[in-house]
Write an enzyme that holds these catalytic residues in place. Structure first.
Site, mmCIF file in Angstrom:
data_model
loop_
_atom_site.group_PDB
_atom_site.id
_atom_site.type_symbol
_atom_site.label_atom_id
_atom_site.label_comp_id
_atom_site.label_asym_id
_atom_site.label_seq_id
_atom_site.Cartn_x
_atom_site.Cartn_y
_atom_site.Cartn_z
ATOM 1 N N CYS A 26 0.814 -1.220 0.000
ATOM 2 C CA CYS A 26 0.000 0.000 0.000
ATOM 3 C C CYS A 26 0.846 1.269 0.000
ATOM 4 C CB CYS A 26 -0.952 -0.008 1.194
ATOM 5 S SG CYS A 26 -0.203 -0.519 2.747
ATOM 6 N N HIS A 67 -2.856 6.379 4.613
ATOM 7 C CA HIS A 67 -1.416 6.430 4.862
ATOM 8 C C HIS A 67 -0.850 7.763 4.374
ATOM 9 C CE1 HIS A 67 -1.708 2.334 5.901
ATOM 10 N NE2 HIS A 67 -1.010 1.760 4.931
#
Length: 336
Positions: free
Chosen positions: A126, A239
C-alpha cells in the site's frame, strides 16, 4: 465475466466488491470466497446479498479474474490453483511480488507489465503504491537517483482486528484503564510504533524492505537508492509518506509540481491550488494520491521533499487491483 474475490469479508475484500460495482466492471457473476469460519456470511453487490463460500478448487471453475486479499500463506496455496483453473489472479499479498516472472503493477506507472502475466499479477504494498505513483512522473522526466521515505501507516493496513484494537485501546486510555494489545506488541492508541513487520539482523523491518525492493521493480530501476522508515500510527484509515528525492538532473519544487499536475491518479495540493487532502482523515474514502508540501529539502543539496497521502484500502489495495483488472479487460483500461 465471472469474478472471484478471496477474502471478501475483510476490509480490502469488501472494498474490492464495492469498487467493482462503483466502476461498473463487467461482472456477470460475483464469487465471494473466504475461510471456512466466514462461510455462510454474505456481501452486498449490485443491490443483492451474495453468499460467501469457502475457498476450494471447485470455487474457481469458470472464473475469469480472481482478486485475492487473504494473506501470503493463503495466496501461496490458492493462487496457483486458481491460475491452473484458467483465472487471472490479482493478488494483494506479499507472496508473489518479488517473483521474477510475476508482474508487480501500478496502472498509472507500468500498465504494460500487466499484459505479460503468466496467470498471476501482484498488487504492490500500500505505501509503495502511493509513493511510486507520485515519483514516477519525476523519474520519467529527470531520472531518480535516490529517495528517502518515512511512512505513517494507519491501523487498517493490519485488518479489522487492528482497527478494533485502536478503538478499544483509545477508550481504555481515556478511562486510565489497563489495556493488553494483541495485534501489536505495544498499545497503538495515542502512540506510534516504529516497526511494521519483523526486523532482520540489520534492524530493518519487512515493510521497509518492501518499499526498497518493490519501488525498484515497478520503476524498472535496479540501481535506485532507497531508504525507508515505516511507522504505524493511531489512524484508522489512510497512509501518509514523507519523501525526499534526488535526481540525475536538477529539478526544482516548481517543476516537480508541474510534472505532477498532469500525472494520472495524482492530485497536487498547496496554497495556490487549494489545500486539498493533505491528511489521512481527509483522504479516506477517496481515490487519488494527493501530493503537497513540495519544497526544497533542508539537508540534501538539490533534494526536493514531498508529502504524499492516500487511502490505503482504496488506491493502496482494492482500487489498484480493480484497475489492473480493467487493463486485462481492455489494454486501454481506465486509470483515473
Amino acid at each position: 465475466m465471472r469474478v472471484a474475490v478471496l477474502g471478501a469479508t475483510g476490509l480490502v475484500g469488501g472494498e474490492m466488491c464495492s469498487i467493482l460495482e462503483e466502476r461498473s466492471f463487467p461482472v456477470d457473476s460475483l464469487v465471494p470466497l473466504a475461510s471456512e469460519r466466514s462461510a455462510g456470511r454474505s456481501v452486498s453487490f449490485a443491490g443483492e446479498r451474495v453468499e460467501v463460500c469457502p475457498v476450494s478448487a471447485e470455487a474457481f471453475d469458470g472464473v475469469d479474474i480472481a482478486l485475492f486479499s487473504a494473506g501470503a500463506g493463503v495466496s501461496r496455496e490458492w493462487a496457483p490453483v486458481a491460475a491452473e483453473a484458467g483465472a487471472v489472479v490479482i493478488d494483494n499479498s506479499s507472496a508473489w511480488r518479488m517473483e521474477p516472472d510475476v508482474p508487480l503493477v501500478v496502472p498509472e506507472v507500468n500498465p504494460e507489465a500487466a499484459l505479460g502475466h503468466r496467470g498471476i499479477i501482484a498488487n504492490p504494498n500500500c505505501a509503495t503504491i502511493q509513493t511510486v505513483a507520485a515519483l514516477h512522473p519525476i523519474h520519467r522526466a529527470r531520472e531518480l537517483l535516490s529517495f528517502h521515505a518515512v511512512t505513517f501507516q494507519s491501523v487498517s493496513g493490519s485488518g479489522n482486528a487492528a482497527v478494533e484494537e485502536l478503538d478499544r485501546g483509545s477508550e481504555a486510555a481515556l478511562r486510565d484503564g489497563a489495556f493488553a494489545p494483541s495485534v501489536y506488541p505495544e498499545p497503538i492508541a495515542f502512540n506510534v510504533l516504529p516497526q511494521i513487520g519483523s526486523f532482520d539482523e540489520y534492524g530493518i523491518s519487512g515493510e521497509e524492505w518492501k518499499m526498497v525492493r518493490e519501488s525498484r521493480k515497478i520503476l524498472d530501476a535496479p540501481w535506485l537508492q532507497v531508504s525507508c522508515t515505516a511507522v504505524r500510527v493511531p489512524v484508522r484509515r489512510g497512509h501518509a509518506v514523507s519523501v525526499t528525492v534526488r535526481c540525475a538532473e536538477e529539478v526544482t519544487p516548481g517543476e516537480v509540481a508541474e510534472l505532477l499536475e498532469d500525472a494520472p491518479g495524482v492530485e497536487v495540493c498547496g496554497p495556490d491550488r487549494g489545500e486539498g487532502c493533505l491528511t489521512p482523515l481527509a483522504a479516506a474514502g477517496t481515490d487519488p494520491v494527493y501530493v503537497g508540501r513540495i519544497r526544497w529539502d533542508t539537508g540534501m543539496l538539490g533534494g526536493v521533499a514531498l508529502w504524499v497521502v492516500a487511502d490505503n484500502l482504496r488506491k493502496g489495495a482494492a482500487l489498484n487491483a480493480v484497475q489492473i483488472a480493467e487493463l486485462l479487460v481492455s489494454p486501454e483500461g481506465r486509470q483515473e
